[in-house]
Design a protein around this motif. Sequence first.
Motif, mmCIF file in Angstrom:
data_model
loop_
_atom_site.group_PDB
_atom_site.id
_atom_site.type_symbol
_atom_site.label_atom_id
_atom_site.label_comp_id
_atom_site.label_asym_id
_atom_site.label_seq_id
_atom_site.Cartn_x
_atom_site.Cartn_y
_atom_site.Cartn_z
ATOM 1 N N VAL A 78 7.369 4.480 -0.782
ATOM 2 C CA VAL A 78 7.852 4.814 0.567
ATOM 3 C C VAL A 78 6.717 4.775 1.586
ATOM 4 O O VAL A 78 6.935 4.399 2.737
ATOM 5 N N LEU A 79 5.512 5.138 1.157
ATOM 6 C CA LEU A 79 4.372 5.055 2.085
ATOM 7 C C LEU A 79 4.063 3.605 2.438
ATOM 8 O O LEU A 79 3.866 3.270 3.601
ATOM 9 N N ALA A 80 4.024 2.732 1.439
ATOM 10 C CA ALA A 80 3.731 1.314 1.691
ATOM 11 C C ALA A 80 4.798 0.679 2.570
ATOM 12 O O ALA A 80 4.487 -0.119 3.462
ATOM 13 N N ALA A 81 6.049 1.037 2.353
ATOM 14 C CA ALA A 81 7.153 0.474 3.140
ATOM 15 C C ALA A 81 7.100 0.916 4.602
ATOM 16 O O ALA A 81 7.650 0.240 5.473
ATOM 17 N N ALA A 82 6.417 2.024 4.874
ATOM 18 C CA ALA A 82 6.339 2.540 6.244
ATOM 19 C C ALA A 82 5.275 1.848 7.092
ATOM 20 O O ALA A 82 5.094 2.189 8.249
ATOM 21 N N SER A 83 4.580 0.886 6.534
ATOM 22 C CA SER A 83 3.592 0.076 7.256
ATOM 23 C C SER A 83 2.361 0.829 7.760
ATOM 24 O O SER A 83 2.017 0.769 8.939
#
Length: 105
Positions: A78-83
């Motif tokens: 989820v952190l990576a997907a949040a850019s």
Amino acid sequence: MTNPLHQLDSMVAAGMQPVRREVWLGLGFRPPKRCAIAIDTAVLPTAADCRPVIGLDIILTYHGDTTRYGALRALCGVLAAASPRRLVVIDLDIKRVAFLKLGTP
């Protein structure tokens, strides 16, 4: 369920950025850093909760000897997907660093 990143969300909503655009996260504990947030392994942030990390350098620390892999993997996802600009993960027990996303200078 409350947003574990509510402190960061409040800063962003007020138009502020963390110093050096860097935020330390601790999975299950609060890192001994100035701009640090503890993430409870039982209440992981959702994709919507991670909005405030856009464009920031995120350093996620955890204790590899006691952290459940599923919680770590879910949080990294989820952190990576949040850019974020950068996403660095550090296992404090074996002192290993993984760079999941490298940003532009």
